[in-house]
Design a protein around this motif. Structure first.
Motif, PDB file in Angstrom:
ATOM      1  N   ILE A  24      47.090  36.511  29.422  1.00 14.74           N
ATOM      2  CA  ILE A  24      46.344  37.736  29.700  1.00 14.74           C
ATOM      3  C   ILE A  24      46.107  38.509  28.409  1.00 14.74           C
ATOM      4  O   ILE A  24      46.830  38.349  27.426  1.00 14.74           O
ATOM      5  N   ILE A  25      45.079  39.368  28.457  1.00 10.92           N
ATOM      6  CA  ILE A  25      44.777  40.197  27.296  1.00 10.92           C
ATOM      7  C   ILE A  25      44.808  41.687  27.614  1.00 10.92           C
ATOM      8  O   ILE A  25      44.828  42.512  26.701  1.00 10.92           O
ATOM      9  N   SER A  26      44.801  42.050  28.896  1.00  4.40           N
ATOM     10  CA  SER A  26      44.861  43.467  29.263  1.00  4.40           C
ATOM     11  C   SER A  26      45.222  43.600  30.736  1.00  4.40           C
ATOM     12  O   SER A  26      45.235  42.615  31.475  1.00  4.40           O
ATOM     13  N   CYS A  27      45.500  44.845  31.137  1.00  5.38           N
ATOM     14  CA  CYS A  27      45.750  45.107  32.554  1.00  5.38           C
ATOM     15  C   CYS A  27      45.205  46.487  32.919  1.00  5.38           C
ATOM     16  O   CYS A  27      45.035  47.348  32.052  1.00  5.38           O
ATOM     17  N   ASN A  28      44.918  46.659  34.189  1.00  4.94           N
ATOM     18  CA  ASN A  28      44.373  47.911  34.711  1.00  4.94           C
ATOM     19  C   ASN A  28      44.920  48.168  36.093  1.00  4.94           C
ATOM     20  O   ASN A  28      45.328  47.234  36.792  1.00  4.94           O
ATOM     21  N   THR A  29      44.892  49.430  36.502  1.00  3.53           N
ATOM     22  CA  THR A  29      45.298  49.777  37.856  1.00  3.53           C
ATOM     23  C   THR A  29      44.089  50.255  38.638  1.00  3.53           C
ATOM     24  O   THR A  29      43.137  50.806  38.069  1.00  3.53           O
ATOM     25  N   PHE A  30      44.142  50.026  39.943  1.00  4.10           N
ATOM     26  CA  PHE A  30      43.084  50.458  40.847  1.00  4.10           C
ATOM     27  C   PHE A  30      43.721  50.960  42.133  1.00  4.10           C
ATOM     28  O   PHE A  30      44.832  50.561  42.476  1.00  4.10           O
ATOM     29  N   ILE A  31      43.005  51.810  42.831  1.00  3.30           N
ATOM     30  CA  ILE A  31      43.439  52.280  44.142  1.00  3.30           C
ATOM     31  C   ILE A  31      42.478  51.710  45.168  1.00  3.30           C
ATOM     32  O   ILE A  31      41.261  51.813  45.032  1.00  3.30           O
ATOM     33  N   ASN A  32      43.056  51.078  46.201  1.00  5.04           N
ATOM     34  CA  ASN A  32      42.274  50.486  47.277  1.00  5.04           C
ATOM     35  C   ASN A  32      42.853  51.022  48.579  1.00  5.04           C
ATOM     36  O   ASN A  32      43.840  50.497  49.080  1.00  5.04           O
ATOM     37  N   GLY A  33      42.260  52.089  49.110  1.00  2.00           N
ATOM     38  CA  GLY A  33      42.829  52.734  50.292  1.00  2.00           C
ATOM     39  C   GLY A  33      44.142  53.394  49.914  1.00  2.00           C
ATOM     40  O   GLY A  33      44.207  54.189  48.983  1.00  2.00           O
ATOM     41  N   ASP A  34      45.223  53.034  50.625  1.00  2.00           N
ATOM     42  CA  ASP A  34      46.542  53.592  50.302  1.00  2.00           C
ATOM     43  C   ASP A  34      47.343  52.674  49.384  1.00  2.00           C
ATOM     44  O   ASP A  34      48.498  52.942  49.093  1.00  2.00           O
ATOM     45  N   LYS A  35      46.722  51.610  48.908  1.00  2.00           N
ATOM     46  CA  LYS A  35      47.401  50.637  48.034  1.00  2.00           C
ATOM     47  C   LYS A  35      47.018  50.867  46.580  1.00  2.00           C
ATOM     48  O   LYS A  35      45.867  51.117  46.255  1.00  2.00           O
ATOM     49  N   HIS A  36      48.004  50.755  45.728  1.00  2.00           N
ATOM     50  CA  HIS A  36      47.790  50.765  44.284  1.00  2.00           C
ATOM     51  C   HIS A  36      47.899  49.327  43.819  1.00  2.00           C
ATOM     52  O   HIS A  36      48.810  48.601  44.226  1.00  2.00           O
ATOM     53  N   GLU A  37      46.973  48.896  42.971  1.00  2.00           N
ATOM     54  CA  GLU A  37      46.906  47.499  42.549  1.00  2.00           C
ATOM     55  C   GLU A  37      46.983  47.390  41.035  1.00  2.00           C
ATOM     56  O   GLU A  37      46.462  48.238  40.316  1.00  2.00           O
ATOM     57  N   LEU A  38      47.616  46.318  40.583  1.00  2.00           N
ATOM     58  CA  LEU A  38      47.668  45.999  39.160  1.00  2.00           C
ATOM     59  C   LEU A  38      46.876  44.717  38.961  1.00  2.00           C
ATOM     60  O   LEU A  38      47.179  43.691  39.571  1.00  2.00           O
ATOM     61  N   TRP A  39      45.860  44.799  38.118  1.00  2.00           N
ATOM     62  CA  TRP A  39      45.001  43.665  37.811  1.00  2.00           C
ATOM     63  C   TRP A  39      45.144  43.324  36.336  1.00  2.00           C
ATOM     64  O   TRP A  39      45.316  44.216  35.504  1.00  2.00           O
ATOM     65  N   VAL A  40      45.066  42.044  36.007  1.00  3.22           N
ATOM     66  CA  VAL A  40      45.111  41.607  34.614  1.00  3.22           C
ATOM     67  C   VAL A  40      43.802  40.901  34.269  1.00  3.22           C
ATOM     68  O   VAL A  40      43.118  40.376  35.149  1.00  3.22           O
ATOM     69  N   THR A  41      43.476  40.905  32.989  1.00  2.00           N
ATOM     70  CA  THR A  41      42.292  40.214  32.492  1.00  2.00           C
ATOM     71  C   THR A  41      42.734  39.047  31.632  1.00  2.00           C
ATOM     72  O   THR A  41      43.572  39.213  30.740  1.00  2.00           O
TER      73      THR A  41
ATOM     74  N   PRO B 193      41.871  35.797  28.932  1.00  2.00           N
ATOM     75  CA  PRO B 193      40.996  35.666  27.760  1.00  2.00           C
ATOM     76  C   PRO B 193      39.572  35.224  28.100  1.00  2.00           C
ATOM     77  O   PRO B 193      38.638  35.503  27.351  1.00  2.00           O
ATOM     78  N   THR B 194      39.393  34.573  29.242  1.00  2.00           N
ATOM     79  CA  THR B 194      38.062  34.132  29.669  1.00  2.00           C
ATOM     80  C   THR B 194      37.222  35.271  30.233  1.00  2.00           C
ATOM     81  O   THR B 194      36.047  35.089  30.535  1.00  2.00           O
ATOM     82  N   GLY B 195      37.859  36.447  30.429  1.00  2.00           N
ATOM     83  CA  GLY B 195      37.157  37.584  31.017  1.00  2.00           C
ATOM     84  C   GLY B 195      37.358  37.694  32.518  1.00  2.00           C
ATOM     85  O   GLY B 195      36.985  38.701  33.118  1.00  2.00           O
ATOM     86  N   LYS B 196      37.936  36.674  33.125  1.00  2.00           N
ATOM     87  CA  LYS B 196      38.197  36.725  34.565  1.00  2.00           C
ATOM     88  C   LYS B 196      39.389  37.633  34.839  1.00  2.00           C
ATOM     89  O   LYS B 196      40.305  37.739  34.026  1.00  2.00           O
ATOM     90  N   THR B 197      39.357  38.284  36.007  1.00  2.00           N
ATOM     91  CA  THR B 197      40.446  39.178  36.383  1.00  2.00           C
ATOM     92  C   THR B 197      41.220  38.601  37.566  1.00  2.00           C
ATOM     93  O   THR B 197      40.706  37.756  38.307  1.00  2.00           O
ATOM     94  N   MET B 198      42.451  39.092  37.721  1.00  2.00           N
ATOM     95  CA  MET B 198      43.310  38.601  38.793  1.00  2.00           C
ATOM     96  C   MET B 198      44.274  39.716  39.203  1.00  2.00           C
ATOM     97  O   MET B 198      44.875  40.372  38.343  1.00  2.00           O
ATOM     98  N   LYS B 199      44.395  39.944  40.515  1.00  2.00           N
ATOM     99  CA  LYS B 199      45.361  40.929  41.009  1.00  2.00           C
ATOM    100  C   LYS B 199      46.738  40.297  40.992  1.00  2.00           C
ATOM    101  O   LYS B 199      46.933  39.204  41.512  1.00  2.00           O
ATOM    102  N   VAL B 200      47.715  41.002  40.387  1.00  2.00           N
ATOM    103  CA  VAL B 200      49.066  40.450  40.292  1.00  2.00           C
ATOM    104  C   VAL B 200      50.102  41.253  41.063  1.00  2.00           C
ATOM    105  O   VAL B 200      51.205  40.766  41.302  1.00  2.00           O
ATOM    106  N   LEU B 201      49.754  42.482  41.455  1.00  6.93           N
ATOM    107  CA  LEU B 201      50.731  43.304  42.157  1.00  6.93           C
ATOM    108  C   LEU B 201      50.008  44.341  42.999  1.00  6.93           C
ATOM    109  O   LEU B 201      48.954  44.856  42.595  1.00  6.93           O
ATOM    110  N   GLU B 202      50.594  44.651  44.153  1.00  5.40           N
ATOM    111  CA  GLU B 202      50.032  45.649  45.059  1.00  5.40           C
ATOM    112  C   GLU B 202      51.200  46.381  45.703  1.00  5.40           C
ATOM    113  O   GLU B 202      52.183  45.765  46.103  1.00  5.40           O
TER     114      GLU B 202
END
Length: 71
Positions: A16-33, A35-44
């Protein structure tokens, strides 16, 4: 950009090269990026603070160029 290996569990790891958080309803999500630019959710979780702790720790590992981060 240099990345790190994120070990998610004993059978799964991703580069991975970075990570971000997002809110989806009442869930908080951790996504990683990857090196190919693709993202993946790793934690909720409904606990924002837990997600933020993981994000801060991963960001720190990336900034210090630690080779591996274990979730």
């Amino acid at each position: 950009m240099l990345g790190i290996w994120l070990v998610i569990d004993p059978t799964k790891s991703e580069s991975i090269i970075s990570c971000n958080t997002f809110i989806n309803g009442d869930k908080h999500e951790l996504w990683v990026t990857k090196p190919t630019g693709k993202t993946m959710k790793v934690l909720e979780n409904t606990d924002h603070e837990e997600i933020q702790r993981y994000k801060d720790a991963i960001d720190y590992a990336i900034s210090k160029r630690d080779p591996i981060f274990y979730m």
